[in-house]
Design a protein around this motif. Structure first.
Motif, PDB file in Angstrom:
ATOM      1  N   ASP A 203       0.829  -1.201   0.000  1.00 30.93           N
ATOM      2  CA  ASP A 203       0.000   0.000   0.000  1.00 30.93           C
ATOM      3  C   ASP A 203       0.866   1.254   0.000  1.00 30.93           C
ATOM      4  O   ASP A 203       2.018   1.246   0.453  1.00 30.93           O
ATOM      5  N   VAL A 204       0.273   2.344  -0.498  1.00 31.83           N
ATOM      6  CA  VAL A 204       0.889   3.667  -0.453  1.00 31.83           C
ATOM      7  C   VAL A 204      -0.135   4.610   0.168  1.00 31.83           C
ATOM      8  O   VAL A 204      -1.269   4.701  -0.315  1.00 31.83           O
ATOM      9  N   LEU A 205       0.252   5.298   1.234  1.00 28.93           N
ATOM     10  CA  LEU A 205      -0.665   6.157   1.980  1.00 28.93           C
ATOM     11  C   LEU A 205      -0.645   7.566   1.400  1.00 28.93           C
ATOM     12  O   LEU A 205       0.411   8.200   1.336  1.00 28.93           O
ATOM     13  N   PHE A 206      -1.806   8.064   0.990  1.00 31.86           N
ATOM     14  CA  PHE A 206      -1.896   9.433   0.473  1.00 31.86           C
ATOM     15  C   PHE A 206      -2.079  10.388   1.644  1.00 31.86           C
ATOM     16  O   PHE A 206      -2.990  10.233   2.452  1.00 31.86           O
ATOM     17  N   LEU A 207      -1.196  11.389   1.729  1.00 34.30           N
ATOM     18  CA  LEU A 207      -1.205  12.317   2.863  1.00 34.30           C
ATOM     19  C   LEU A 207      -1.384  13.741   2.360  1.00 34.30           C
ATOM     20  O   LEU A 207      -0.524  14.281   1.653  1.00 34.30           O
ATOM     21  N   TRP A 208      -2.521  14.338   2.717  1.00 35.45           N
ATOM     22  CA  TRP A 208      -2.802  15.720   2.327  1.00 35.45           C
ATOM     23  C   TRP A 208      -3.040  16.636   3.528  1.00 35.45           C
ATOM     24  O   TRP A 208      -3.008  17.863   3.399  1.00 35.45           O
ATOM     25  N   GLU A 209      -3.274  16.051   4.708  1.00 33.44           N
ATOM     26  CA  GLU A 209      -3.633  16.865   5.866  1.00 33.44           C
ATOM     27  C   GLU A 209      -2.455  17.732   6.299  1.00 33.44           C
ATOM     28  O   GLU A 209      -1.314  17.276   6.328  1.00 33.44           O
ATOM     29  N   PRO A 210      -2.712  18.979   6.681  1.00 35.84           N
ATOM     30  CA  PRO A 210      -1.638  19.783   7.258  1.00 35.84           C
ATOM     31  C   PRO A 210      -1.220  19.188   8.592  1.00 35.84           C
ATOM     32  O   PRO A 210      -2.017  18.566   9.300  1.00 35.84           O
ATOM     33  N   PHE A 211       0.019  19.375   8.958  1.00 34.02           N
ATOM     34  CA  PHE A 211       0.553  18.690  10.125  1.00 34.02           C
ATOM     35  C   PHE A 211       0.161  19.334  11.447  1.00 34.02           C
ATOM     36  O   PHE A 211       0.536  18.825  12.503  1.00 34.02           O
ATOM     37  N   TYR A 212      -0.552  20.445  11.403  1.00 35.64           N
ATOM     38  CA  TYR A 212      -1.085  20.935  12.665  1.00 35.64           C
ATOM     39  C   TYR A 212      -2.376  20.218  13.036  1.00 35.64           C
ATOM     40  O   TYR A 212      -3.034  20.578  14.002  1.00 35.64           O
ATOM     41  N   HIS A 213      -2.722  19.192  12.276  1.00 38.57           N
ATOM     42  CA  HIS A 213      -3.825  18.300  12.632  1.00 38.57           C
ATOM     43  C   HIS A 213      -3.249  16.915  12.902  1.00 38.57           C
ATOM     44  O   HIS A 213      -2.402  16.428  12.154  1.00 38.57           O
ATOM     45  N   VAL A 214      -3.706  16.279  13.969  1.00 35.22           N
ATOM     46  CA  VAL A 214      -3.133  15.005  14.410  1.00 35.22           C
ATOM     47  C   VAL A 214      -3.219  13.931  13.327  1.00 35.22           C
ATOM     48  O   VAL A 214      -2.335  13.078  13.221  1.00 35.22           O
ATOM     49  N   LEU A 224       5.518   4.166   9.643  1.00 38.82           N
ATOM     50  CA  LEU A 224       6.634   3.637  10.429  1.00 38.82           C
ATOM     51  C   LEU A 224       6.280   2.297  11.065  1.00 38.82           C
ATOM     52  O   LEU A 224       7.136   1.407  11.161  1.00 38.82           O
ATOM     53  N   GLN A 225       5.040   2.139  11.496  1.00 35.85           N
ATOM     54  CA  GLN A 225       4.637   0.868  12.092  1.00 35.85           C
ATOM     55  C   GLN A 225       4.582  -0.246  11.049  1.00 35.85           C
ATOM     56  O   GLN A 225       5.013  -1.375  11.315  1.00 35.85           O
ATOM     57  N   ARG A 226       4.041   0.042   9.879  1.00 38.66           N
ATOM     58  CA  ARG A 226       3.791  -0.989   8.870  1.00 38.66           C
ATOM     59  C   ARG A 226       4.875  -1.070   7.794  1.00 38.66           C
ATOM     60  O   ARG A 226       4.840  -1.991   6.970  1.00 38.66           O
ATOM     61  N   GLY A 227       5.790  -0.110   7.750  1.00 37.49           N
ATOM     62  CA  GLY A 227       6.838  -0.152   6.740  1.00 37.49           C
ATOM     63  C   GLY A 227       6.334   0.077   5.338  1.00 37.49           C
ATOM     64  O   GLY A 227       6.810  -0.548   4.378  1.00 37.49           O
ATOM     65  N   VAL A 228       5.373   0.984   5.182  1.00 37.20           N
ATOM     66  CA  VAL A 228       4.820   1.314   3.867  1.00 37.20           C
ATOM     67  C   VAL A 228       5.111   2.777   3.558  1.00 37.20           C
ATOM     68  O   VAL A 228       5.334   3.582   4.465  1.00 37.20           O
ATOM     69  N   PRO A 229       5.116   3.143   2.269  1.00 35.07           N
ATOM     70  CA  PRO A 229       5.454   4.519   1.909  1.00 35.07           C
ATOM     71  C   PRO A 229       4.277   5.481   1.989  1.00 35.07           C
ATOM     72  O   PRO A 229       3.109   5.089   1.936  1.00 35.07           O
ATOM     73  N   ILE A 230       4.643   6.772   2.085  1.00 25.48           N
ATOM     74  CA  ILE A 230       3.688   7.877   2.080  1.00 25.48           C
ATOM     75  C   ILE A 230       3.865   8.653   0.784  1.00 25.48           C
ATOM     76  O   ILE A 230       4.986   8.938   0.370  1.00 25.48           O
ATOM     77  N   ALA A 231       2.754   9.009   0.144  1.00 25.13           N
ATOM     78  CA  ALA A 231       2.769   9.953  -0.971  1.00 25.13           C
ATOM     79  C   ALA A 231       2.140  11.245  -0.452  1.00 25.13           C
ATOM     80  O   ALA A 231       0.936  11.296  -0.200  1.00 25.13           O
ATOM     81  N   MET A 232       2.959  12.282  -0.275  1.00 23.79           N
ATOM     82  CA  MET A 232       2.511  13.510   0.373  1.00 23.79           C
ATOM     83  C   MET A 232       2.374  14.647  -0.633  1.00 23.79           C
ATOM     84  O   MET A 232       3.172  14.772  -1.561  1.00 23.79           O
ATOM     85  N   VAL A 233       1.330  15.464  -0.448  1.00 21.68           N
ATOM     86  CA  VAL A 233       1.172  16.705  -1.201  1.00 21.68           C
ATOM     87  C   VAL A 233       1.164  17.866  -0.220  1.00 21.68           C
ATOM     88  O   VAL A 233       0.937  17.685   0.977  1.00 21.68           O
ATOM     89  N   GLU A 234       1.407  19.067  -0.730  1.00 21.21           N
ATOM     90  CA  GLU A 234       1.517  20.219   0.165  1.00 21.21           C
ATOM     91  C   GLU A 234       0.187  20.593   0.778  1.00 21.21           C
ATOM     92  O   GLU A 234       0.114  20.973   1.941  1.00 21.21           O
ATOM     93  N   ARG A 235      -0.897  20.476  -0.008  1.00 26.59           N
ATOM     94  CA  ARG A 235      -2.204  20.877   0.509  1.00 26.59           C
ATOM     95  C   ARG A 235      -3.305  20.121  -0.225  1.00 26.59           C
ATOM     96  O   ARG A 235      -3.083  19.555  -1.310  1.00 26.59           O
ATOM     97  N   PHE A 236      -4.485  20.119   0.372  1.00 30.97           N
ATOM     98  CA  PHE A 236      -5.635  19.465  -0.250  1.00 30.97           C
ATOM     99  C   PHE A 236      -6.162  20.317  -1.394  1.00 30.97           C
ATOM    100  O   PHE A 236      -6.312  21.536  -1.269  1.00 30.97           O
ATOM    101  N   SER A 237      -6.482  19.673  -2.500  1.00 35.29           N
ATOM    102  CA  SER A 237      -7.089  20.338  -3.651  1.00 35.29           C
ATOM    103  C   SER A 237      -8.183  19.447  -4.212  1.00 35.29           C
ATOM    104  O   SER A 237      -7.904  18.341  -4.686  1.00 35.29           O
ATOM    105  N   GLY A 238      -9.417  19.915  -4.139  1.00 37.95           N
ATOM    106  CA  GLY A 238     -10.525  19.125  -4.668  1.00 37.95           C
ATOM    107  C   GLY A 238     -10.392  18.861  -6.151  1.00 37.95           C
ATOM    108  O   GLY A 238     -10.718  17.772  -6.635  1.00 37.95           O
ATOM    109  N   SER A 239      -9.890  19.828  -6.908  1.00 39.49           N
ATOM    110  CA  SER A 239      -9.803  19.680  -8.358  1.00 39.49           C
ATOM    111  C   SER A 239      -8.606  18.827  -8.789  1.00 39.49           C
ATOM    112  O   SER A 239      -8.616  18.235  -9.868  1.00 39.49           O
ATOM    113  N   GLN A 240      -7.546  18.766  -7.953  1.00 38.81           N
ATOM    114  CA  GLN A 240      -6.335  18.050  -8.341  1.00 38.81           C
ATOM    115  C   GLN A 240      -6.136  16.725  -7.612  1.00 38.81           C
ATOM    116  O   GLN A 240      -5.257  15.941  -7.975  1.00 38.81           O
TER     117      GLN A 240
END
Length: 524
Positions: A203-214, A224-240
């Protein structure tokens, strides 16, 4: 259960060259993660940071943010995330409560932090600006270069009981409060989040949440627990969002109700189902959107429930029962109580109460606020402030916030319930319902409505639509159409920042249409 630094070491040993984080063409492996975390930890120690220090972060979604955050855990410091959306006053408000020894910021936040300087009431905080060697900085600002630092340091001998972070609530119902959380809180939360998301090898985890949210950091801990990668974007975009997911190969998407509705209200595309997402996991999925989201995008919804004060997830719906938050996780008991604390019967609406079965998995308390802490943590239980009910099969359902209820026409009205109905209108993207003082006493209902893209809604048509589906005392009197809402980190609407004046509101009782005050029936 391992600590964060133990997980970093474990994954570096077991899968050193596997991807940990992908971001805008940059890839960090688990071995590189360990090297960078150790290096930044050494740098922070050289600058005077030590275990137990509170270190505030005001940084965008970026690999450096992840490394700095984990480096703080590596040296035993306490991270304090500051929203990247707050301005000078809001920055000072949080810093005056947390009184951090350091504040680490991105260069573009320097002007806002400078604005906050006159309102900061404590002394001694060092302000470090990430990768800002070319900026003309004046004290108390100083540059923090995260590049080419070769020194390493051993991790602090942390335990799961260590205070790990202070996370400030969104302040939607009052002044933000600092929720003090241990490492065990995070590890338990990530464990249950991974169960909800059905995380598997590959699996690849999609991460869009800002880090000031838990929730953002929970995704990091899952990786880190499961040893799977994260695909991170800077911010949430409904259109993208879906194009970003396709490009990254992400298979697991975290949602919240607001983000789900935004995605669902985007114009339909022939390739909507042509995406790699297998599971969408999260909370606050509107009942009316649940099946529509699954069918349109070809994904499986996995719904849960939790709050910062208790756990990332205290309830999981693994059976797919539409509209339900599920049943308590193994670490909690839960029930519905009235205002006196008496347990209610199935089907009766009251406050959701949770009781941990093991120590150290709920918040340690609100930072420097024992009075507010005592209101939430009572008799070994967490009183959530959320309303809900339980059915005969033991499934729990959300029914709004206790503090987000109105009194209209002699009846109690759930703003959340009215919002769910308005949001189900085909021409509405999202809404927010509040109470305003009524000349008759109690409150009138005011609805802020964001129409779907390219749509114009006639106010009277929407009122008539509501009247056919709501009790007379639930139908809004005032309508305000908006282009967007002030939002918190999870796309939740911040009602406290909505306009107060009714000067431009559409008022059904002043619109030239007769309205029955007994039945609230609109007559053309």
């Amino acid at each position: 259960m391992l600590t964060l630094h133990e997980l970093i070491i474990k994954q570096c040993r077991e899968r050193p060259e596997d991807d940990f984080l992908r971001f805008e063409g940059t890839v960090i492996s688990f071995s590189e993660l360990k090297q960078r975390v150790s290096s930044v930890s050494s740098m922070l120690r050289e600058m005077g940071a030590k275990s137990g220090d509170r270190i505030a972060l005001m940084m965008r979604n970026h690999p450096d943010h992840v490394v700095v955050y984990l480096a703080l855990a590596w040296i035993g410091a306490i991270s304090v995330e500051v929203s990247t959306h707050v301005k000078g006053f809001g920055i000072a408000l949080q810093l005056n409560n947390a009184e951090p020894q350091f504040l680490i910021i991105d260069p573009d936040f320097v002007p806002e932090v400078e604005t906050a300087q006159d309102e900061i009431r404590f002394v001694g905080m060092k302000i470090l600006v990430r990768n800002a060697a070319d900026l003309d900085l004046e004290r108390p600002f100083g540059p923090l270069s995260l590049e080419n630092h070769l020194a390493r340091c051993e991790p602090f001998p942390a335990t799961l009981t260590r205070v790990h972070t202070i996370a400030y609530t969104s302040g939607t119902t009052g002044q933000p409060k600092g929720v003090v959380m241990s490492e065990r809180f995070f590890q338990t939360g990530a464990k249950n989040a991974a169960i909800l998301a059905d995380v598997r090898d590959g699996d690849v985890l999609f991460l869009w949440e800002p880090f000031y949210h838990v929730a953002g950091w929970m995704t990091v801990v899952i990786a880190l627990q499961r040893g799977v990668p994260i695909a991170m974007v800077e911010r949430f975009s409904g259109s993208q969002c879906w194009d970003q997911i396709r490009a990254s190969g992400a298979t697991v998407l975290h949602y919240l109700g607001g983000a789900m509705n935004i995605l669902l209200k985007q114009p339909a595309r022939p390739d909507d189902r042509d995406n790699p997402i297998r599971i969408a996991w999260g909370a606050a999925a509107p009942r009316s959107s649940w099946r529509a989201f699954e069918e349109r995008f070809g994904v499986k919804i996995r719904e849960g429930y939790g709050i910062s004060e208790a756990q990332n997830f205290t309830h999981l719906n693994l059976q797919g029962r539409v509209g339900s938050m599920g049943k308590p996780v193994e670490e909690f008991d839960s029930w519905i109580a009235d205002d006196d604390g008496t347990m209610l019967r199935n089907g009766e609406v009251g406050e959701i109460v949770v009781r941990p079965k093991v120590p150290g998995i709920v918040m340690c308390g609100y930072f420097r606020d024992p009075r507010k802490t005592a209101e939430v943590l009572r008799d070994g239980c967490v009183h959530t402030g959320d309303l809900g009910y339980r059915d005969k099969d033991g499934f729990f359902y959300y029914a709004g916030r206790k503090k987000d209820s109105l009194r209209s026409r002699g009846e109690n009205v759930s703003a959340w319930e009215v919002e769910q109905l308005i949001n189900s209108h085909p021409d509405v993207e999202e809404s927010a319902v509040v109470g305003v003082p009524s000349e008759m006493g109690e409150q009138d209902i005011r609805a802020f409505v964001k129409p779907a893209s390219g749509v114009k809604i006639e106010p009277l048509d929407l009122i008539k639509w509501c009247q056919a589906r709501l009790a007379y005392y639930q139908v809004p009197r005032y309508l305000d159409f908006v282009d967007d809402f002030p939002r918190g980190p999870t796309q939740r609407i911040r009602k406290a920042e909505l306009p107060i004046s009714l000067a431009v509101s559409w008022d059904v009782e002043s619109s030239g249409h007769a309205v029955s005050t007994r039945t609230r029936r609109v007559v053309s």
